[in-house]
Design a protein around this motif. Sequence first.
Motif, PDB file in Angstrom:
ATOM      1  N   ALA A 148       0.814  -1.217   0.000  1.00  0.00           N
ATOM      2  CA  ALA A 148       0.000   0.000   0.000  1.00  0.00           C
ATOM      3  C   ALA A 148       0.847   1.267   0.000  1.00  0.00           C
ATOM      4  O   ALA A 148       0.530   2.239  -0.685  1.00  0.00           O
ATOM      5  CB  ALA A 148      -0.935  -0.005   1.215  1.00  0.00           C
ATOM      6  N   GLU A 180      -8.335  -6.179   4.709  1.00  0.00           N
ATOM      7  CA  GLU A 180      -8.840  -6.076   3.339  1.00  0.00           C
ATOM      8  C   GLU A 180      -8.335  -4.799   2.649  1.00  0.00           C
ATOM      9  O   GLU A 180      -7.995  -4.811   1.467  1.00  0.00           O
ATOM     10  CB  GLU A 180     -10.369  -6.096   3.320  1.00  0.00           C
ATOM     11  CG  GLU A 180     -10.993  -7.334   3.925  1.00  0.00           C
ATOM     12  CD  GLU A 180     -11.368  -7.134   5.386  1.00  0.00           C
ATOM     13  OE1 GLU A 180     -12.278  -7.836   5.854  1.00  0.00           O
ATOM     14  OE2 GLU A 180     -10.748  -6.270   6.054  1.00  0.00           O
ATOM     15  N   THR A 181      -8.300  -3.694   3.404  1.00  0.00           N
ATOM     16  CA  THR A 181      -7.849  -2.419   2.840  1.00  0.00           C
ATOM     17  C   THR A 181      -6.381  -2.486   2.433  1.00  0.00           C
ATOM     18  O   THR A 181      -5.986  -2.030   1.352  1.00  0.00           O
ATOM     19  CB  THR A 181      -8.053  -1.293   3.861  1.00  0.00           C
ATOM     20  OG1 THR A 181      -9.440  -1.223   4.211  1.00  0.00           O
ATOM     21  CG2 THR A 181      -7.615   0.049   3.278  1.00  0.00           C
ATOM     22  N   TYR A 182      -5.549  -3.074   3.285  1.00  0.00           N
ATOM     23  CA  TYR A 182      -4.126  -3.195   2.981  1.00  0.00           C
ATOM     24  C   TYR A 182      -3.892  -4.073   1.756  1.00  0.00           C
ATOM     25  O   TYR A 182      -3.037  -3.782   0.912  1.00  0.00           O
ATOM     26  CB  TYR A 182      -3.376  -3.798   4.171  1.00  0.00           C
ATOM     27  CG  TYR A 182      -3.211  -2.884   5.351  1.00  0.00           C
ATOM     28  CD1 TYR A 182      -2.244  -1.880   5.349  1.00  0.00           C
ATOM     29  CD2 TYR A 182      -4.004  -3.025   6.490  1.00  0.00           C
ATOM     30  CE1 TYR A 182      -2.066  -1.044   6.439  1.00  0.00           C
ATOM     31  CE2 TYR A 182      -3.845  -2.195   7.589  1.00  0.00           C
ATOM     32  CZ  TYR A 182      -2.877  -1.202   7.563  1.00  0.00           C
ATOM     33  OH  TYR A 182      -2.708  -0.377   8.634  1.00  0.00           O
ATOM     34  N   ALA A 184      -5.693  -4.619  -0.796  1.00  0.00           N
ATOM     35  CA  ALA A 184      -6.295  -4.188  -2.060  1.00  0.00           C
ATOM     36  C   ALA A 184      -5.251  -3.843  -3.116  1.00  0.00           C
ATOM     37  O   ALA A 184      -5.544  -3.816  -4.312  1.00  0.00           O
ATOM     38  CB  ALA A 184      -7.215  -2.990  -1.826  1.00  0.00           C
ATOM     39  N   SER A 185      -4.013  -3.578  -2.687  1.00  0.00           N
ATOM     40  CA  SER A 185      -2.971  -3.143  -3.617  1.00  0.00           C
ATOM     41  C   SER A 185      -1.861  -4.175  -3.782  1.00  0.00           C
ATOM     42  O   SER A 185      -0.736  -3.832  -4.146  1.00  0.00           O
ATOM     43  CB  SER A 185      -2.365  -1.814  -3.135  1.00  0.00           C
ATOM     44  OG  SER A 185      -1.922  -1.914  -1.790  1.00  0.00           O
ATOM     45  N   PRO A 206      -9.632 -11.254  -0.813  1.00  0.00           N
ATOM     46  CA  PRO A 206     -10.000 -10.072  -1.605  1.00  0.00           C
ATOM     47  C   PRO A 206     -10.417 -10.474  -3.017  1.00  0.00           C
ATOM     48  O   PRO A 206      -9.925 -11.468  -3.569  1.00  0.00           O
ATOM     49  CB  PRO A 206      -8.710  -9.242  -1.635  1.00  0.00           C
ATOM     50  CG  PRO A 206      -7.877  -9.761  -0.518  1.00  0.00           C
ATOM     51  CD  PRO A 206      -8.231 -11.206  -0.369  1.00  0.00           C
ATOM     52  N   GLU A 207     -11.292  -9.703  -3.586  1.00  0.00           N
ATOM     53  CA  GLU A 207     -11.738  -9.971  -4.950  1.00  0.00           C
ATOM     54  C   GLU A 207     -10.557  -9.954  -5.914  1.00  0.00           C
ATOM     55  O   GLU A 207      -9.724  -9.054  -5.884  1.00  0.00           O
ATOM     56  CB  GLU A 207     -12.769  -8.925  -5.371  1.00  0.00           C
ATOM     57  CG  GLU A 207     -13.370  -9.163  -6.743  1.00  0.00           C
ATOM     58  CD  GLU A 207     -14.434  -8.135  -7.098  1.00  0.00           C
ATOM     59  OE1 GLU A 207     -14.911  -8.167  -8.242  1.00  0.00           O
ATOM     60  OE2 GLU A 207     -14.764  -7.307  -6.230  1.00  0.00           O
ATOM     61  N   LEU A 209      -8.011 -11.972  -5.997  1.00  0.00           N
ATOM     62  CA  LEU A 209      -6.740 -12.479  -5.476  1.00  0.00           C
ATOM     63  C   LEU A 209      -6.276 -13.715  -6.236  1.00  0.00           C
ATOM     64  O   LEU A 209      -5.142 -13.781  -6.708  1.00  0.00           O
ATOM     65  CB  LEU A 209      -6.872 -12.807  -3.987  1.00  0.00           C
ATOM     66  CG  LEU A 209      -5.657 -13.488  -3.352  1.00  0.00           C
ATOM     67  CD1 LEU A 209      -4.463 -12.543  -3.328  1.00  0.00           C
ATOM     68  CD2 LEU A 209      -5.984 -13.978  -1.938  1.00  0.00           C
TER      69      LEU A 209
END
Length: 223
Positions: A148, A180-182, A184-185, A206-207, A209
């Motif tokens: 991130a 999940e936020t971490y 995402a990238s 995560p979507e 992955l």
Amino acid sequence: MLAACRSKNGGAEQTVLAEDYDAFFLWAGVKPPAWLKRARTVYALAGEVRHQPGSRFVGLRAVPRVSGTRLWLTVRVERLDWDEGLYRAVLREVDRWAAAGNALAGLQIDFDAATRGLDGYAEFLADLRGRLPSQWKLSITGLMDWSAGGDPQALARLAGIVDEIVVQTYQGRHTIPGYETYLASLQRLGMPYRIALVEGGAWRAPEGLESDPNFKGYVVFLL
């Protein structure tokens, strides 16, 4: 295995059941369960380099003798200012594990490098890679924030040195809230990676992955 992960992890958050996976972290002091002999891959903590200046390699495990399981020799590291004797001690341990007949994949360094300190970490790893015999791979653990907030040039340099990164989604015995936020990238890492989960922790993939070609599966930290 990936098909099984899809059915478990799609939708609602699930509890990580270790026996559903095939790759594991085995730390010192953790009694291996009987079913671990069926594991495909085990990252076994061999020893550590402590933070005190001049500290030596401290072995924490007898040389294993395992058949049918791919082993990584993991060294927990608290400082990067290694002298020649320290390099020799770690590489000697790699040789001992291989000589015992294990299916050794290579060496893994477990070091919590600060996101803004990845350039310095890359310098250390480049030096280590140059000393590690070419038949052994080099793996590292990594923090979720690297993908991130890590500098793209530093990440690209790491990608040119290591063979994989295992991204930890937990601290201690618990999943880090907001993982999940971490994650995402993750594609910013630009290198093969695995996701490390803690036994009994929470997980929802995560979507996208498992469609990422750099995603190589999961590693469960056994408690």
